[in-house]
Design an enzyme around this catalytic site. Structure first.
Site, PDB file in Angstrom:
ATOM      1  N   LYS A 108       0.843  -1.201   0.000  1.00  0.00           N
ATOM      2  CA  LYS A 108       0.000   0.000   0.000  1.00  0.00           C
ATOM      3  C   LYS A 108       0.879   1.252   0.000  1.00  0.00           C
ATOM      4  O   LYS A 108       0.620   2.213  -0.738  1.00  0.00           O
ATOM      5  CB  LYS A 108      -0.933  -0.007   1.231  1.00  0.00           C
ATOM      6  CG  LYS A 108      -2.064  -1.020   1.094  1.00  0.00           C
ATOM      7  CD  LYS A 108      -2.829  -1.252   2.391  1.00  0.00           C
ATOM      8  CE  LYS A 108      -3.879  -2.335   2.184  1.00  0.00           C
ATOM      9  NZ  LYS A 108      -4.570  -2.739   3.420  1.00  0.00           N
ATOM     10  N   GLN A 160      -4.604  -1.412   9.685  1.00  0.00           N
ATOM     11  CA  GLN A 160      -4.553  -2.708   9.017  1.00  0.00           C
ATOM     12  C   GLN A 160      -5.230  -3.769   9.891  1.00  0.00           C
ATOM     13  O   GLN A 160      -4.867  -3.944  11.052  1.00  0.00           O
ATOM     14  CB  GLN A 160      -3.086  -3.089   8.734  1.00  0.00           C
ATOM     15  CG  GLN A 160      -2.915  -4.387   7.977  1.00  0.00           C
ATOM     16  CD  GLN A 160      -3.486  -4.329   6.551  1.00  0.00           C
ATOM     17  OE1 GLN A 160      -3.290  -3.359   5.834  1.00  0.00           O
ATOM     18  NE2 GLN A 160      -4.203  -5.360   6.161  1.00  0.00           N
ATOM     19  N   ASP A 182     -11.099   3.170   4.557  1.00  0.00           N
ATOM     20  CA  ASP A 182     -11.626   1.813   4.365  1.00  0.00           C
ATOM     21  C   ASP A 182     -13.154   1.827   4.199  1.00  0.00           C
ATOM     22  O   ASP A 182     -13.743   0.843   3.771  1.00  0.00           O
ATOM     23  CB  ASP A 182     -11.276   0.928   5.577  1.00  0.00           C
ATOM     24  CG  ASP A 182     -10.027   0.087   5.327  1.00  0.00           C
ATOM     25  OD1 ASP A 182      -9.720  -0.192   4.146  1.00  0.00           O
ATOM     26  OD2 ASP A 182      -9.376  -0.306   6.309  1.00  0.00           O
TER      27      ASP A 182
END
Ligand code: NDP
Length: 305
Positions: A58, A102, A125
């Site tokens: 990422k 994460q 997210d």
């Protein structure tokens, strides 16, 4: 036996993700002209090797797109309170536009509390309740990356999908439910199939579009599909074979492509789209924050409700 001429065409997730990333990079260059550099904060708790690989990828992709990233690595022993304090600090830092924690976090930390602690306007997210509710009601909110990526694959492959029957297999909060919602917004007739569905296969065989997110290696084969269906395989599973281990989807690719008209391979289908949409969300979050900042400068009477 089908001939190769009848095999489904591959939906090239790598190529479409590259297109999304070039759109993101163009947007980042425009923001730079206003003196703004979109910034993504990635928080990683613990030593899970897979999570470390995901985070590295990422950050690498963010850099390529011109997005600044900052990484907060915290030990396995981090308490929930300590993690929430880090999130609170990132929430109030005006130089941070997107926050990604994460997942999974270590078992002693409540994942739900972590998600809810992120400022919804920085929730790249798209898992915060405010964003989930906004998505359902059709507002302009941050939307989960994997379903957004699947929608882009479908729209690039099929053009207008309005009126088609879509079956989503799986109802998780991160894939199945938001996927079904996005398909509904695109005017599909949507069925969601899960572990308690009666005769899921029969329902699936009616679908023009099948999105599979079950986490069961190669569960969906040709027998589940209507001829000509478009298949999006979200699954990522590592299996052992005589030739060693390899990645497969939730769809039996070799079987399904004899019936489908188009299908995502694994790897190289949905996977690259997820990272691309994370970065797109970081840019969207930056725009939302700029809009909010501009609105807050207006006299109260002229602000939108
Ligand atoms: P979850 O385990 O959270 O959800 C799986 C869903 O599948 C559940 O809703 C479950 O039903 C349903 N299910 C399980 N067995 C069956 C069955 N036999 N028939 C019908 N439905 C069934 O998984 P996720 O949604 O998180 O992930 C799904 C897959 O996608 C995984 O392989 C994951 O690795 C992959 N993934 C890939 C991403 C990418 O970037 N490509 C991103 C995220 C996930 P029930 O609710 O009834 O239990």
């Amino acid at each position: 036996m089908n001939t190769s001429a009848r095999l489904a065409r591959d939906i090239d997730g790598k190529a479409i993700a590259a297109q999304v990333l070039s759109e993101v990079a163009a947007d980042v260059r425009e923001l730079a002209q206003q003196g703004v550099t979109p910034t993504l904060a990635v928080v990683l708790v613990g030593e899970d090797p897979a999570s470390h690989v995901y985070v590295r990828n990422k950050i690498l992709r963010a850099k390529e797109a011109g997005i600044r990233s900052l990484e907060r690595r915290l030990p396995d022993t981090t308490s929930q309170a300590q993690l929430l304090a880090v999130i609170a600090e990132l929430n109030t830092d005006p130089s941070v536009n997107g926050i990604l924690v994460q997942l999974p976090v270590p078992a002693h930390i409540d994942e739900g509390a972590v998600i809810q602690a992120i400022d919804p306007i920085k929730d790249v997210d798209g898992f915060h309740r405010e964003n989930v509710g906004g998505l359902v009601q059709g507002h302009d909110v941050l939307t989960p990356c994997t379903p957004s990526g699947c929608m882009r694959l479908l729209l690039d492959t099929c053009g207008d999908i309005s009126g088609l029957h879509a079956v989503v297999i799986g109802r998780s909060n991160i894939v199945g439910k938001p996927m079904a919602t996005l398909l509904l917004h695109a005017h599909c007739s949507v069925s969601v199939v899960h572990s308690r569905s009666v005769d899921a296969k029969a329902l699936c065989r009616l679908a023009d579009i099948v999105v599979v997110a079950v986490g069961k290696p190669q569960m969906i084969d040709a027998d589940w599909l209507k001829p000509g269906a478009v298949v999006i395989d979200v699954g990522i599973n590592r299996i052992e074979t005589d030739q060693g281990s390899r990645l497969v989807g939730d769809v039996d690719y070799a079987s399904a492509r004899t019936v489908a008209s188009a299908i995502t391979p694994v790897p190289g289908g949905v996977g690259p789209m997820t990272i691309a949409y994370l970065l797109k969300n970081t840019v969207i979050a930056t725009h939302l924050q700029l809009k909010h900042a501009a609105l807050s400068l207006l006299p109260t009477s002229t602000q939108e409700a």
